[in-house]
Design an enzyme around this catalytic site. Structure first.
Site, PDB file in Angstrom:
ATOM      1  N   SER A  52     -34.198  31.134-105.630  1.00  0.00           N
ATOM      2  CA  SER A  52     -34.953  31.796-104.569  1.00  0.00           C
ATOM      3  C   SER A  52     -34.747  33.310-104.602  1.00  0.00           C
ATOM      4  CB  SER A  52     -34.521  31.266-103.204  1.00  0.00           C
ATOM      5  OG  SER A  52     -34.750  29.881-103.127  1.00  0.00           O
TER       6      SER A  52
HETATM    7  N1  SAH Z   1     -31.355  27.192-103.610  1.00  0.00           N
HETATM    8  C1  SAH Z   1     -31.836  27.046-104.952  1.00  0.00           C
HETATM    9  C2  SAH Z   1     -33.309  26.706-104.924  1.00  0.00           C
HETATM   10  C3  SAH Z   1     -33.733  25.915-106.089  1.00  0.00           C
HETATM   11  S1  SAH Z   1     -35.429  25.433-106.036  1.00  0.00           S
HETATM   12  C4  SAH Z   1     -31.603  28.329-105.735  1.00  0.00           C
HETATM   13  O1  SAH Z   1     -31.772  29.404-105.160  1.00  0.00           O
HETATM   14  O2  SAH Z   1     -31.308  28.254-106.924  1.00  0.00           O
HETATM   15  C5  SAH Z   1     -35.343  23.895-105.158  1.00  0.00           C
HETATM   16  C6  SAH Z   1     -34.527  22.813-105.790  1.00  0.00           C
HETATM   17  O3  SAH Z   1     -34.733  21.630-105.011  1.00  0.00           O
HETATM   18  C7  SAH Z   1     -34.904  22.447-107.209  1.00  0.00           C
HETATM   19  O4  SAH Z   1     -33.783  22.544-108.022  1.00  0.00           O
HETATM   20  C8  SAH Z   1     -35.385  20.997-107.124  1.00  0.00           C
HETATM   21  O5  SAH Z   1     -35.036  20.212-108.233  1.00  0.00           O
HETATM   22  C9  SAH Z   1     -34.651  20.533-105.878  1.00  0.00           C
HETATM   23  N2  SAH Z   1     -35.226  19.370-105.196  1.00  0.00           N
HETATM   24  C10 SAH Z   1     -36.529  19.075-104.987  1.00  0.00           C
HETATM   25  N3  SAH Z   1     -36.641  17.918-104.286  1.00  0.00           N
HETATM   26  C11 SAH Z   1     -35.368  17.484-104.049  1.00  0.00           C
HETATM   27  C12 SAH Z   1     -34.801  16.358-103.373  1.00  0.00           C
HETATM   28  N4  SAH Z   1     -35.542  15.427-102.776  1.00  0.00           N
HETATM   29  N5  SAH Z   1     -33.461  16.256-103.329  1.00  0.00           N
HETATM   30  C13 SAH Z   1     -32.658  17.189-103.910  1.00  0.00           C
HETATM   31  N6  SAH Z   1     -33.140  18.261-104.568  1.00  0.00           N
HETATM   32  C14 SAH Z   1     -34.463  18.417-104.624  1.00  0.00           C
END
Ligand code: SAH
Length: 204
Positions: A52
């Site tokens: 993010s």
């Molecule tokens: N906070 C993280 C954001 C990553 S993007 C950062 O800044 O790096 C969002 C993430 O949510 C992705 O890695 C995706 O694989 C994960 N995601 C999507 N659906 C999900 C679910 N149901 N349970 C766990 N993770 C999930």
């Protein structure tokens, strides 16, 4: 990054600003992107997911109103960067990631930085993590049309749930606070996150 992207846009909590200044964000992106790690945008982290934007991490963290002794659930570990910021501001972080390769990579970076108060689970975060509930704050770092019901049930009294709600292209970042009379809802601004895929999110 802290002054231009965070303070100038209204992030005020000194502890959040300090954490954002301290955690080495470049370690959470691939080395080829390290020189762009502090840019004012999300960046790819593989598996079609993103780390993010710094401002969004700060906004969500500030909205969580963390105090030292508290317990936090994060849904969507991704790179582990938001996880690290949270880990510096509360007692324990429980983070769930559905993509195995991302969880393993995040674990390695967090271990390298000695974040021992973080537990990562690989699975569907829309179900929450009932063994460790209730949580003082829950941060969902992926977007979904509706509030995942299990997460509401795992929120402590007075707890905050921060989640982007909306369709695929745009969402509103919402804060729900559990009070004696129910859930209080507040909008924190427009945003765009990757999809939350799971039983109580978008169909996988
Ligand atoms: N906070 C993280 C954001 C990553 S993007 C950062 O800044 O790096 C969002 C993430 O949510 C992705 O890695 C995706 O694989 C994960 N995601 C999507 N659906 C999900 C679910 N149901 N349970 C766990 N993770 C999930």
């Amino acid at each position: 990054m802290v002054q231009e992207q965070l303070v100038n846009r209204g992030i005020k909590d000194p502890q959040v600003l300090q954490a954002m200044g301290k955690v080495p964000r470049h370690l959470f992106v691939e080395s080829a992107l390290a020189d762009r790690a502090h840019d004012d945008e999300p960046l790819p982290i593989g598996e079609r997911q993103t780390i993010s934007q710094p401002y969004m991490v700060a906004l969500m963290t500030e909205a969580a109103e963390l105090r030292g002794e508290q317990k936090v659930l994060e849904v969507g570990t991704g790179s582990g960067y938001q996880t690290a910021i949270l880990a510096g501001l509360c007692l324990n972080v429980f983070s769930i990631e559905k993509i195995h390769a991302l969880a393993v990579k995040a674990r390695a970076v967090l271990d390298g930085l000695s974040y021992y108060n973080v537990a990562i689970h690989i699975g569907d975060g829309t179900l929450g993590w009932s063994e460790h509930a209730p949580f003082d704050a829950i941060l969902v770092t992926a977007g979904t049309p509706e509030l995942p019901r299990p997460l509401i049930g795992q929120l402590a009294s007075g707890g905050r749930l921060i989640i982007p709600l909306g369709d695929e292209r745009s969402q509103v970042l919402k804060r729900f606070r559990r009070t004696a009379s129910g859930l209080e809802e507040e909008g924190l601004g427009d945003c765009r996150f990757v999809k939350l895929l799971g039983r109580y999110g978008w169909p996988d």
